[in-house]
Write a protein that holds these residues in place. Structure first.
Motif, PDB file in Angstrom:
ATOM      1  N   MET A   1       0.852  -1.198   0.000  1.00 44.25           N
ATOM      2  CA  MET A   1       0.000   0.000   0.000  1.00 44.25           C
ATOM      3  C   MET A   1       0.892   1.254   0.000  1.00 44.25           C
ATOM      4  SD  MET A   1      -2.788   1.135   2.839  1.00 44.25           S
ATOM      5  CE  MET A   1      -1.561   1.615   4.006  1.00 44.25           C
ATOM      6  N   SER A   2       0.496   2.253  -0.719  1.00 45.17           N
ATOM      7  CA  SER A   2       1.287   3.478  -0.730  1.00 45.17           C
ATOM      8  C   SER A   2       0.363   4.682  -0.588  1.00 45.17           C
ATOM      9  CB  SER A   2       2.089   3.508  -2.036  1.00 45.17           C
ATOM     10  OG  SER A   2       1.985   4.714  -2.647  1.00 45.17           O
ATOM     11  N   ARG A   3       0.819   5.690   0.155  1.00 47.14           N
ATOM     12  CA  ARG A   3      -0.031   6.850   0.426  1.00 47.14           C
ATOM     13  C   ARG A   3       0.772   8.120   0.155  1.00 47.14           C
ATOM     14  NH1 ARG A   3      -1.191   9.787   5.135  1.00 47.14           N
ATOM     15  NH2 ARG A   3       0.225   8.546   6.377  1.00 47.14           N
ATOM     16  N   ALA A   4       0.180   9.066  -0.641  1.00 39.74           N
ATOM     17  CA  ALA A   4       0.884  10.316  -0.945  1.00 39.74           C
ATOM     18  C   ALA A   4       0.928  11.189   0.301  1.00 39.74           C
ATOM     19  CB  ALA A   4       0.168  11.054  -2.064  1.00 39.74           C
ATOM     20  N   LEU A   5       2.058  11.815   0.523  1.00 34.87           N
ATOM     21  CA  LEU A   5       2.215  12.659   1.712  1.00 34.87           C
ATOM     22  C   LEU A   5       2.245  14.134   1.367  1.00 34.87           C
ATOM     23  CD1 LEU A   5       4.972  10.757   3.681  1.00 34.87           C
ATOM     24  CD2 LEU A   5       2.566  10.913   4.219  1.00 34.87           C
ATOM     25  N   SER A 514       5.026  -2.034   3.404  1.00 33.31           N
ATOM     26  CA  SER A 514       5.110  -3.412   2.917  1.00 33.31           C
ATOM     27  C   SER A 514       5.849  -4.244   3.959  1.00 33.31           C
ATOM     28  CB  SER A 514       5.848  -3.380   1.581  1.00 33.31           C
ATOM     29  OG  SER A 514       6.632  -4.464   1.393  1.00 33.31           O
ATOM     30  N   ASP A 515       5.364  -5.419   4.250  1.00 36.78           N
ATOM     31  CA  ASP A 515       5.926  -6.327   5.265  1.00 36.78           C
ATOM     32  C   ASP A 515       6.090  -5.612   6.596  1.00 36.78           C
ATOM     33  OD1 ASP A 515       6.055  -8.227   3.331  1.00 36.78           O
ATOM     34  OD2 ASP A 515       8.139  -7.762   2.785  1.00 36.78           O
ATOM     35  N   GLY A 516       5.122  -4.759   6.917  1.00 34.91           N
ATOM     36  CA  GLY A 516       5.170  -4.083   8.207  1.00 34.91           C
ATOM     37  C   GLY A 516       6.177  -2.950   8.272  1.00 34.91           C
ATOM     38  N   ARG A 517       6.839  -2.652   7.158  1.00 36.68           N
ATOM     39  CA  ARG A 517       7.823  -1.560   7.173  1.00 36.68           C
ATOM     40  C   ARG A 517       7.382  -0.437   6.229  1.00 36.68           C
ATOM     41  NH1 ARG A 517      13.803  -3.326   6.479  1.00 36.68           N
ATOM     42  NH2 ARG A 517      12.975  -4.828   5.010  1.00 36.68           N
ATOM     43  N   ALA A 518       7.726   0.791   6.614  1.00 35.80           N
ATOM     44  CA  ALA A 518       7.350   1.934   5.781  1.00 35.80           C
ATOM     45  C   ALA A 518       8.577   2.451   5.046  1.00 35.80           C
ATOM     46  CB  ALA A 518       6.780   3.049   6.653  1.00 35.80           C
ATOM     47  N   SER A 519       8.422   2.811   3.780  1.00 34.54           N
ATOM     48  CA  SER A 519       9.528   3.449   3.069  1.00 34.54           C
ATOM     49  C   SER A 519       8.976   4.657   2.299  1.00 34.54           C
ATOM     50  CB  SER A 519      10.198   2.472   2.107  1.00 34.54           C
ATOM     51  OG  SER A 519       9.269   2.082   1.145  1.00 34.54           O
ATOM     52  N   GLU A 520       9.831   5.664   2.149  1.00 31.64           N
ATOM     53  CA  GLU A 520       9.370   6.917   1.552  1.00 31.64           C
ATOM     54  C   GLU A 520      10.047   7.136   0.206  1.00 31.64           C
ATOM     55  OE1 GLU A 520       9.152  10.157   4.390  1.00 31.64           O
ATOM     56  OE2 GLU A 520       9.773  11.492   2.791  1.00 31.64           O
ATOM     57  N   GLN A 521       9.266   7.572  -0.808  1.00 34.57           N
ATOM     58  CA  GLN A 521       9.843   7.870  -2.127  1.00 34.57           C
ATOM     59  C   GLN A 521       9.459   9.294  -2.541  1.00 34.57           C
ATOM     60  OE1 GLN A 521       7.319   5.107  -2.546  1.00 34.57           O
ATOM     61  NE2 GLN A 521       8.805   3.756  -1.551  1.00 34.57           N
ATOM     62  N   VAL A 522      10.299   9.846  -3.374  1.00 32.26           N
ATOM     63  CA  VAL A 522       9.993  11.166  -3.947  1.00 32.26           C
ATOM     64  C   VAL A 522       9.872  11.001  -5.454  1.00 32.26           C
ATOM     65  CG1 VAL A 522      10.791  13.525  -4.289  1.00 32.26           C
ATOM     66  CG2 VAL A 522      11.275  12.362  -2.146  1.00 32.26           C
ATOM     67  N   SER A 523       8.765  11.496  -6.025  1.00 37.92           N
ATOM     68  CA  SER A 523       8.624  11.465  -7.486  1.00 37.92           C
ATOM     69  C   SER A 523       8.237  12.874  -7.956  1.00 37.92           C
ATOM     70  CB  SER A 523       7.542  10.462  -7.883  1.00 37.92           C
ATOM     71  OG  SER A 523       6.343  10.829  -7.261  1.00 37.92           O
ATOM     72  N   LEU A 524       8.427  13.123  -9.248  1.00 37.47           N
ATOM     73  CA  LEU A 524       8.076  14.438  -9.780  1.00 37.47           C
ATOM     74  C   LEU A 524       6.733  14.357 -10.483  1.00 37.47           C
ATOM     75  CD1 LEU A 524      11.444  15.748 -11.243  1.00 37.47           C
ATOM     76  CD2 LEU A 524      10.309  16.436  -9.147  1.00 37.47           C
ATOM     77  N   ARG A 525       5.871  15.341 -10.185  1.00 33.87           N
ATOM     78  CA  ARG A 525       4.569  15.366 -10.865  1.00 33.87           C
ATOM     79  C   ARG A 525       4.491  16.662 -11.666  1.00 33.87           C
ATOM     80  NH1 ARG A 525      -0.054  15.020  -6.844  1.00 33.87           N
ATOM     81  NH2 ARG A 525       0.172  17.272  -6.674  1.00 33.87           N
ATOM     82  N   ARG A 526       4.092  16.554 -12.951  1.00 33.12           N
ATOM     83  CA  ARG A 526       3.943  17.739 -13.809  1.00 33.12           C
ATOM     84  C   ARG A 526       2.554  18.313 -13.564  1.00 33.12           C
ATOM     85  NH1 ARG A 526       7.352  20.640 -16.200  1.00 33.12           N
ATOM     86  NH2 ARG A 526       6.765  21.706 -18.093  1.00 33.12           N
ATOM     87  N   GLN A 527       2.504  19.570 -13.153  1.00 32.13           N
ATOM     88  CA  GLN A 527       1.177  20.142 -12.901  1.00 32.13           C
ATOM     89  C   GLN A 527       1.156  21.628 -13.274  1.00 32.13           C
ATOM     90  OE1 GLN A 527       0.800  19.454  -8.606  1.00 32.13           O
ATOM     91  NE2 GLN A 527       0.998  21.656  -8.306  1.00 32.13           N
TER      92      GLN A 527
END
Ligand SMILES: Nc1ncnc2c1ncn2[C@@H]1O[C@H](COP(=O)(O)OP(=O)(O)OP(=O)(O)O)[C@@H](O)[C@H]1O
Ligand SMILES: [Mg+2]
Length: 595
Positions: A1-5, A514-527
Motif C-alpha cells: 500500500m502506498s499513500r501520498a504525503l 510493505s511487510d510491516g515496514r514503511a519506506s518513503e519515495q519522492v517522485s516528480l509530478r507535472r502540474q
C-alpha cells in the motif's frame, strides 16, 4: 500500500535516532557556550572574572563550583546576563527561522515558479525609461520622471514581499479584466489618469474617476472637459460637441453610425436589422452634415420614414449612390422598412432626449465653446466622458472617444509617426459605455502612434458581448499587456490562462507500507503552475500580467489610497463629492419648487 504525503517531507519521517542524538549534543554545547558568554558579560559589568574556557565553565557549573565558574562576580548578575543571552539567542534563532521559511521555495508555489522570469526585467524602470527616451524625442538628454516613462502596473510578487515595479511603455496597448468592486477604478483608472504626461480620455459610468482626478489634473495645467449628459456629477454643461463637424465622407458617416448600432441591446434585432440600420443612419448623418444641419434633423428624419429631404440633400451633395440606397430603404416592403427604421431609432434614441442632444447640437447660448478634437489632440487636456451603463448616451461617448483618438492619430502622422507626449485613453467600463465598434482594429496600430488605450472590462465575456467572439479575440490578441485581476469567473478563460501560464515539476513524497515496514519515495509530478481554480481565486490587489514575449507574472497592484498621493487624491475627491452633493441638493430643491 502506498499513500501520498504531499510535497513536503513529514517531520517524523525526517527524524531519526542518530540525528536526534547529534542534535542533543550540539544543543548542550550551544547552551554551555551561551551560558559562558552570559557569565563573561556579567564579569565585564562587575569587574570579576570567569572560567577561562566554555568547557571548564561547563564542568564547574555541572559540579556546582560556582565560585570557580565566575569568581568575584555576583551570582544574581550572572543569572540575569545568562538569561538575557539565552533570550537574545532564541529571538535571533526564531527570526532567522521565519526569514528562511519565507524565502525557502515551497514546492508547487506559483509565486516562486513565476518569479523565475529574467525576461520580465524588460518591464522594470530602467529598460522602460530607455524605451521611453527612444519613443519620446523630447526626453532625450533629460532624466525622465517616473510619469514620463510609462504607466505603472504594480510590483512583481515575490515569496517574501514584493519585487521591482513594472510599467507599460508608451507603445503598449492594454486590456484589463476584473470583477465588479475588485479595483478597476482604484488600481488602474485613477492612477493611470493622474500619471499620464499628455492628453487623457477617461470614461466611466460613475463620478468616482472624475471626482478623484479632475482637480489634480487641472492643477497640473490640464484643461478639463467634462461630458456628462446624464448629470452624474450634477455639474453644469460648459461646452458642446458637434459629431457632424468634419464629417465629409461615407466612411466617416458609416463609422459614426456604427457606434450607435453597436449599442442596440437586442442581439437578434442587431444582427438582423443592424447593418441596414447602420446604412440608414450613415446616410442621414451625411445628409445633415453636408447641408449644415444637426442631429436634430437626423432625429426628425428618423421619425418620418417617408420624408424625401435627406435623399435630395445627398443627391445635391454628390452622394448619388447613397441617395439611391436611402430611397431603396424608404420604398422597400413596409415590414422591412419599419424593421430598419425601428432599429435605427432604438440605436439613436439619445436624439429624442433633450438633455443629451443639448451636448451635441448647436446650443441656444452661442457663447458655449465647442470641443475641437484636433485641438484636444495637440493639448494636454483631460476629457472625461460619463454615462450610466447601457444608457442612450453611450453611442456619443464611443463616438467622441473614437473621434478624439483619430484626431490624435492624424496629429501623430503629421508629427512623423508618434504623439509626444503620448495620449492615454483610459476606457473604464468600456463594454458598458464606450463601445467603439472597431476598437479591436484600432488596437493593432494605436500603440505605434503614441496613443495608449487601456480597455477595462468586468470579464472577457463582456467583451464578447460587444465585439463578438472574433472581435474580442482580436482585441485580446492585439493587446500587448493583459491584466487579469480578481474575480474572473469564466471557466474557459481560466483554463486558457492556466495553459498560458504553463506547467512545472513538483516533487511529491509518498510512503509505502510493505511487510510491516514503511519506506518513503519522492517522485516528480507535472502540474499547472496556476490551476484554473487558483486563477479564479486571485485575491483583490493581485493580478496576472501577460506581456507580449514574456512569461506570465504575478503582480501586486497598488490602489491610489495606498500610494504616495493618497492625501492629495482624498482631498480632491472629497471636494468634488461636496460639489456633487451641493449641486444635487440645489437641483432637487428647484424641481420641488417647480412641481
Ligand atoms: N479610499 C478607499 N479606501 C479603502 N478602500 C477603498 C477606497 N476607495 C475604494 N475602496 C475599495 O476598493 C475596492 C475597489 O473599488 P473600485 O471602485 O476600484 O472597484 P471597481 O472594480 O472599479 O468597481 P465597479 O465595478 O463598481 O466600478 C472596493 O472594495 C472599495 O470599497
Ligand atoms: Mg469602477
Amino acid at each position: 500500500m502506498s499513500r501520498a504525503l504531499g510535497p513536503r517531507a513529514s517531520a517524523t519521517a525526517a527524524a531519526s535516532v542518530p540525528w536526534t542524538v547529534l542534535a542533543c549534543c550540539w544543543s548542550a554545547v550551544g547552551l554551555a557556550m551561551l551560558g559562558w558568554a552570559g557569565a563573561r558579560v556579567a564579569a565585564w559589568f562587575s569587574g570579576g572574572t570567569t572560567a577561562r574556557s566554555w568547557w571548564m565553565f561547563f564542568k564547574d557549573v555541572l559540579a556546582g563550583r560556582t565560585t570557580q565558574a565566575w569568581p568575584h562576580t555576583p551570582t544574581p548578575l550572572v543569572a540575569v546576563c545568562v538569561a538575557a543571552v539565552y533570550l537574545l539567542a532564541v529571538g535571533s534563532g526564531v527570526a532567522a527561522w521565519v526569514i528562511i521559511q519565507r524565502r525557502r521555495p515551497v514546492p508547487g508555489d506559483p509565486v516562486a515558479a513565476l518569479g523565475d522570469n529574467p525576461a520580465i526585467t524588460a518591464l522594470t524602470r530602467s529598460p522602460v525609461a530607455q524605451r521611453a527616451t527612444r519613443l519620446r524625442p523630447c526626453l532625450t538628454g533629460t532624466n525622465p520622471r517616473i510619469e514620463d516613462i510609462g504607466l505603472s502596473l504594480g510590483r512583481l510578487m515575490r515569496q517574501a514581499g514584493t519585487g521591482p515595479e513594472v510599467f507599460a511603455s508608451w507603445e503598449d496597448t492594454l486590456v484589463a479584466c476584473m470583477a465588479p468592486r475588485s479595483g478597476k477604478t482604484t488600481v488602474l483608472a485613477i492612477p493611470f489618469v493622474l500619471s499620464a504626461p499628455g492628453a487623457v480620455i477617461a470614461t466611466s459610468n460613475k463620478a468616482d474617476l472624475w471626482a478623484a482626478t479632475a482637480t489634480i489634473r487641472a492643477d497640473q495645467g490640464s484643461q478639463v472637459w467634462l461630458f456628462d449628459p446624464q448629470r452624474i456629477t450634477h455639474q453644469p454643461q460648459k461646452w458642446w460637441w458637434n459629431p457632424l463637424a468634419g464629417l465629409h465622407t461615407v466612411e466617416e458617416a458609416d463609422r459614426l453610425a456604427g457606434h450607435f448600432v453597436l449599442t442596440v441591446a437586442d442581439d437578434k434585432k442587431r444582427d438582423l436589422w443592424g447593418p441596414a440600420a447602420q446604412d440608414l443612419l450613415a446616410a442621414l448623418f451625411l445628409a445633415a452634415a453636408t447641408s449644415g444641419g444637426s442631429l436634430h434633423d437626423v432625429g426628425q428624419w428618423l421619425a418620418e420614414p417617408a420624408v424625401p429631404t435627406p435623399i435630395e440633400l445627398l443627391t445635391k451633395a454628390g452622394f448619388a449612390a447613397m441617395a439611391v440606397s436611402l430611397r431603396g430603404a424608404q420604398n422597400g416592403a413596409v415590414e422591412t422598412r419599419d424593421g430598419i427604421y425601428q432599429t435605427a431609432r432604438t440605436a439613436a434614441r439619445c436624439l429624442t432626449d433633450p438633455d443629451i442632444t443639448a451636448w451635441v447640437t448647436p446650443p441656444r447660448d452661442r457663447r458655449l465653446p465647442s470641443f475641437s478634437p484636433d485641438e484636444f489632440a495637440a493639448s494636454q487636456d483631460t476629457l472625461y466622458l460619463l454615462s450610466k451603463s447601457r444608457s442612450a448616451a453611450a453611442p456619443l461617448i464611443a463616438a467622441l472617444s473614437d473621434t478624439a483618438m483619430r484626431a490624435a492619430e492624424r496629429r501623430a502622422e503629421r508629427m512623423g509617426g508618434r504623439l509626444d507626449p503620448p495620449l492615454a485613453a483610459v476606457l473604464d467600463e468600456a463594454a458598458n459605455i464606450c463601445r467603439i465598434a472597431d476598437l479591436p482594429d484600432l488596437y493593432s496600430h494605436l500603440g505605434s502612434r503614441g496613443i495608449t488605450p487601456v480597455t477595462i472590462l468586468q470579464s472577457y465575456e463582456q467583451g464578447i458581448g460587444v465585439w463578438g467572439e472574433h472581435g474580442m479575440a482580436a482585441l485580446w490578441g492585439a493587446a500587448t499587456i493583459k491584466i487579469i485581476g480578481a474575480g474572473v469567473d469564466s471557466p474557459r478563460l481560466t483554463r486558457d490562462l492556466a495553459t498560458l501560464v504553463g506547467q512545472h515539476d513538483v516533487p511529491v513524497r509518498s510512503v509505502s507500507y510493505s511487510d510491516g515496514r514503511a519506506s518513503e519515495q519522492v517522485s516528480l509530478r507535472r502540474q499547472d503552475i496556476l490551476e484554473p481554480a487558483a486563477i479564479r481565486a486571485l485575491p483583490p490587489g493581485t493580478a496576472l500580467l501577460l506581456a507580449t514575449g514574456i512569461k506570465p507574472a504575478l503582480i501586486r497592484l497598488t490602489p491610489w489610497y495606498a500610494g504616495p498621493r493618497s492625501a492629495e487624491i482624498t482631498e480632491c475627491r472629497d471636494h468634488a463629492e461636496r460639489a456633487i452633493r451641493q449641486a444635487a441638493t440645489a437641483a432637487a430643491r428647484q424641481w420641488l419648487e417647480a412641481s
